[in-house]
Motif scaffolding. Structure first.
Motif, PDB file in Angstrom:
ATOM      1  N   VAL A  66       0.826  -1.208   0.000  1.00 15.79           N
ATOM      2  CA  VAL A  66       0.000   0.000   0.000  1.00 15.79           C
ATOM      3  C   VAL A  66       0.868   1.271   0.000  1.00 15.79           C
ATOM      4  O   VAL A  66       0.382   2.354   0.308  1.00 15.79           O
ATOM      5  CB  VAL A  66      -0.986   0.008   1.190  1.00 15.79           C
ATOM      6  CG1 VAL A  66      -2.003  -1.119   1.056  1.00 15.79           C
ATOM      7  CG2 VAL A  66      -0.256  -0.066   2.520  1.00 15.79           C
ATOM      8  N   THR A  67       2.135   1.123  -0.364  1.00 21.09           N
ATOM      9  CA  THR A  67       3.071   2.253  -0.346  1.00 21.09           C
ATOM     10  C   THR A  67       2.518   3.463  -1.084  1.00 21.09           C
ATOM     11  O   THR A  67       2.611   4.587  -0.593  1.00 21.09           O
ATOM     12  CB  THR A  67       4.423   1.846  -0.971  1.00 21.09           C
ATOM     13  OG1 THR A  67       4.967   0.761  -0.226  1.00 21.09           O
ATOM     14  CG2 THR A  67       5.401   3.004  -0.977  1.00 21.09           C
ATOM     15  N   ASN A  68       1.938   3.260  -2.238  1.00 18.50           N
ATOM     16  CA  ASN A  68       1.471   4.373  -3.070  1.00 18.50           C
ATOM     17  C   ASN A  68       0.025   4.781  -2.813  1.00 18.50           C
ATOM     18  O   ASN A  68      -0.524   5.596  -3.544  1.00 18.50           O
ATOM     19  CB  ASN A  68       1.679   4.047  -4.546  1.00 18.50           C
ATOM     20  CG  ASN A  68       3.152   3.975  -4.889  1.00 18.50           C
ATOM     21  OD1 ASN A  68       3.920   4.864  -4.521  1.00 18.50           O
ATOM     22  ND2 ASN A  68       3.554   2.913  -5.556  1.00 18.50           N
ATOM     23  N   GLU A  69      -0.576   4.231  -1.759  1.00 17.72           N
ATOM     24  CA  GLU A  69      -1.940   4.617  -1.391  1.00 17.72           C
ATOM     25  C   GLU A  69      -1.839   5.605  -0.231  1.00 17.72           C
ATOM     26  O   GLU A  69      -1.624   5.221   0.913  1.00 17.72           O
ATOM     27  CB  GLU A  69      -2.758   3.391  -1.005  1.00 17.72           C
ATOM     28  CG  GLU A  69      -2.955   2.426  -2.159  1.00 17.72           C
ATOM     29  CD  GLU A  69      -3.782   1.218  -1.785  1.00 17.72           C
ATOM     30  OE1 GLU A  69      -4.837   1.393  -1.121  1.00 17.72           O
ATOM     31  OE2 GLU A  69      -3.371   0.097  -2.133  1.00 17.72           O
ATOM     32  N   SER A  70      -2.011   6.879  -0.536  1.00 17.51           N
ATOM     33  CA  SER A  70      -1.773   7.932   0.453  1.00 17.51           C
ATOM     34  C   SER A  70      -2.664   7.820   1.683  1.00 17.51           C
ATOM     35  O   SER A  70      -2.297   8.303   2.752  1.00 17.51           O
ATOM     36  CB  SER A  70      -1.933   9.314  -0.181  1.00 17.51           C
ATOM     37  OG  SER A  70      -3.244   9.487  -0.674  1.00 17.51           O
ATOM     38  N   LYS A  71      -3.799   7.158   1.584  1.00 16.02           N
ATOM     39  CA  LYS A  71      -4.684   7.050   2.748  1.00 16.02           C
ATOM     40  C   LYS A  71      -4.031   6.274   3.888  1.00 16.02           C
ATOM     41  O   LYS A  71      -4.476   6.365   5.032  1.00 16.02           O
ATOM     42  CB  LYS A  71      -6.026   6.419   2.356  1.00 16.02           C
ATOM     43  CG  LYS A  71      -5.967   4.953   1.979  1.00 16.02           C
ATOM     44  CD  LYS A  71      -7.341   4.470   1.568  1.00 16.02           C
ATOM     45  CE  LYS A  71      -7.353   3.003   1.212  1.00 16.02           C
ATOM     46  NZ  LYS A  71      -8.706   2.558   0.843  1.00 16.02           N
ATOM     47  N   GLU A  91      -2.396  11.251   6.819  1.00 21.32           N
ATOM     48  CA  GLU A  91      -3.746  11.126   6.270  1.00 21.32           C
ATOM     49  C   GLU A  91      -4.684  10.403   7.233  1.00 21.32           C
ATOM     50  O   GLU A  91      -5.870  10.712   7.299  1.00 21.32           O
ATOM     51  CB  GLU A  91      -3.710  10.407   4.919  1.00 21.32           C
ATOM     52  CG  GLU A  91      -3.093  11.234   3.817  1.00 21.32           C
ATOM     53  CD  GLU A  91      -3.851  12.521   3.528  1.00 21.32           C
ATOM     54  OE1 GLU A  91      -5.100  12.519   3.562  1.00 21.32           O
ATOM     55  OE2 GLU A  91      -3.198  13.547   3.271  1.00 21.32           O
ATOM     56  N   TRP A 150     -13.707   4.679   7.081  1.00 25.57           N
ATOM     57  CA  TRP A 150     -13.643   4.215   5.698  1.00 25.57           C
ATOM     58  C   TRP A 150     -14.882   3.416   5.339  1.00 25.57           C
ATOM     59  O   TRP A 150     -15.465   2.708   6.037  1.00 25.57           O
ATOM     60  CB  TRP A 150     -12.399   3.360   5.443  1.00 25.57           C
ATOM     61  CG  TRP A 150     -11.104   4.118   5.570  1.00 25.57           C
ATOM     62  CD1 TRP A 150     -10.935   5.437   5.915  1.00 25.57           C
ATOM     63  CD2 TRP A 150      -9.799   3.607   5.381  1.00 25.57           C
ATOM     64  NE1 TRP A 150      -9.615   5.752   5.937  1.00 25.57           N
ATOM     65  CE2 TRP A 150      -8.885   4.657   5.617  1.00 25.57           C
ATOM     66  CE3 TRP A 150      -9.297   2.373   5.036  1.00 25.57           C
ATOM     67  CZ2 TRP A 150      -7.512   4.494   5.520  1.00 25.57           C
ATOM     68  CZ3 TRP A 150      -7.943   2.216   4.940  1.00 25.57           C
ATOM     69  CH2 TRP A 150      -7.056   3.267   5.174  1.00 25.57           C
TER      70      TRP A 150
END
Length: 152
Positions: A133-138, A143, A152
């Motif tokens: 999930v590295t590129n999932e800013s949430k 965040e 969520w």
């Protein structure tokens, strides 16, 4: 300039045996923009001020300084909200997995992080890793304070 290279993963909790001892972390943000943040963290009996810059979740500049506990406590009062979690460390092949078990509004979320020396460094994924999930800013702490896992 100090660089933090970090990858994040969700885990399969049924396959992970956490170590007996973890470190309680409490942190808040004095400011946070998409490309910079100022974090205050109490980690056990130590406290830190951390500045992060950059908007690449994999690789960002990071400046971290130990500060007096009283200063950290006073600064955390200024933060609108805080993240509380327990961090467990699991060594593997000369690297260290940091497993964050979140509490409060983020209870139920467990994230594994690994810090690397380069973006292309090879490493072995343990069987308890679910997905990256590295590129999932949430999943960034900055965040999670604004949009907690429980919403969520």
């Amino acid at each position: 300039m100090p660089l933090e290279i970090e990858r994040k993963f969700l885990i399969k909790p049924n396959l992970l045996d956490l170590p007996k001892e973890g470190k309680k972390l409490i942190q808040g943000y004095i400011w946070s923009d998409p490309d910079k943040s100022l974090r205050i963290r109490i980690a056990g009996d130590q406290s830190f001020l951390t500045i992060k810059t950059g908007n690449n979740p994999l690789s960002r500049s990071e400046f971290e300084y130990e500060i007096p506990m009283k200063d950290a406590q006073d600064l955390l009062v200024l933060c609108d909200s805080k993240i509380e979690k327990t961090r467990f460390v699991i060594p593997q092949n000369n690297l260290f997995w940091e497993i964050d078990v979140f509490e409060g509004n983020n209870k139920g979320l467990i994230v594994a992080e690994i810090e690397l020396s380069s973006e292309n460094e090879n490493f072995e994924l343990p069987q308890w890793i679910d997905r990256e999930v590295t590129n999932e800013s949430k999943f960034l702490n900055v965040e999670l304070i604004k949009h907690p896992f429980s919403k969520w």
